[in-house]
Write an enzyme that holds these catalytic residues in place. Structure first.
Site, PDB file in Angstrom:
ATOM      1  N   SER A   1      41.084  40.143  47.854  1.00  0.00           N
ATOM      2  CA  SER A   1      41.798  40.554  49.087  1.00  0.00           C
ATOM      3  C   SER A   1      40.818  40.723  50.241  1.00  0.00           C
ATOM      4  CB  SER A   1      42.627  41.816  48.857  1.00  0.00           C
ATOM      5  OG  SER A   1      41.924  42.826  48.195  1.00  0.00           O
TER       6      SER A   1
ATOM      7  N   GLY B   1      36.777  43.652  46.524  1.00  0.00           N
ATOM      8  CA  GLY B   1      35.343  43.403  46.567  1.00  0.00           C
ATOM      9  C   GLY B   1      35.074  41.936  46.299  1.00  0.00           C
TER      10      GLY B   1
ATOM     11  N   LYS C   1      35.383  44.106  39.807  1.00  0.00           N
ATOM     12  CA  LYS C   1      36.749  44.597  40.032  1.00  0.00           C
ATOM     13  C   LYS C   1      37.590  44.596  38.756  1.00  0.00           C
ATOM     14  CE  LYS C   1      37.736  41.477  43.018  1.00  0.00           C
ATOM     15  NZ  LYS C   1      36.425  40.809  42.870  1.00  0.00           N
TER      16      LYS C   1
ATOM     17  N   GLY D   1      32.623  38.866  41.290  1.00  0.00           N
ATOM     18  CA  GLY D   1      31.441  39.297  40.551  1.00  0.00           C
ATOM     19  C   GLY D   1      31.028  40.730  40.806  1.00  0.00           C
TER      20      GLY D   1
END
Length: 200
Positions: free
Chosen positions: A106, A32, A38, A35
């Site tokens: 990612s 994601g 995660k 912020g």
């Protein structure tokens, strides 16, 4: 040099470790925007599972870049190599019987699909969903402000793309639900898919 390498089979199998640990191994791949939550969520999930008596570990993006991947930058090529190395490490930990929580932006689907190929059926993609404006308002590290000023090149969501997962196993919306609710959602997924053995 490759011709001189030979794969050695281990004496203690992953199946042996599953029986000892009373749970199946898994790699929970949290992806994601910066912020989105995660790292916070990955750590919350690990804490919950650890206190249930399971073998766990968290791999966090910043921590890995301070050590194993400190030679890599943030170009597309370096991001790809970053994820490749992490995937191999996570897979080794999976083979040890561990439930691994990985927290990495990612941003590219190709890289996440490559991670899935390396890790196999125990790869669980967790899309930590939060709109860009929400992440930017949170900005816990002040990175978005720097990116908007042009101080951070190739910043995901601002000057570099984030490719939303197409078919993640789990979607948790941290703009709608708190960390505890999202954590329980992930635990429920693992329960429903028979990752836990026994009554821990």
């Amino acid at each position: 040099m490759t011709n001189n390498l030979h794969f050695h089979n281990v004496t203690v199998s992953t199946k042996d470790k599953i029986l000892k640990n009373k749970h199946k191994p898994a790699v929970l791949w949290f992806t994601g925007l910066s912020g989105s939550g995660k790292s916070t969520l990955a750590n919350a999930v690990e804490k919950l599972l650890f206190h249930r008596g399971f073998q766990t570990h968290t791999l966090d993006g910043d921590n890995v870049r301070m050590g194993l991947n400190r030679d890599l930058g943030f170009s597309q090529e370096d991001r790809t190599e970053n994820i490749r190395r992490i995937s191999e490490v996570a897979n080794l930990m999976r083979q040890s019987g561990t439930i691994v929580c990985t927290a990495f932006i990612s941003p590219y689907r190709k890289c996440r699909n490559s991670a899935r190929d390396i890790i196999g059926r125990d790869f669980i993609e967790v899309y930590v969903k939060a709109p860009l404006e929400v992440c930017e308002n949170r900005d816990p590290k002040g990175l978005y402000k720097k990116a908007r000023r042009g101080e951070i090149p190739n910043f995901t969501g601002i000057s570099a793309p984030y490719e939303t997962p197409e078919k993640p196993e789990i979607i948790v919306d941290t703009s709608e639900y708190d960390i505890e609710e999202c954590t329980l959602q992930i635990e429920q997924y693992l329960t429903n898919n028979n990752y836990f053995l026994g009554n821990r």
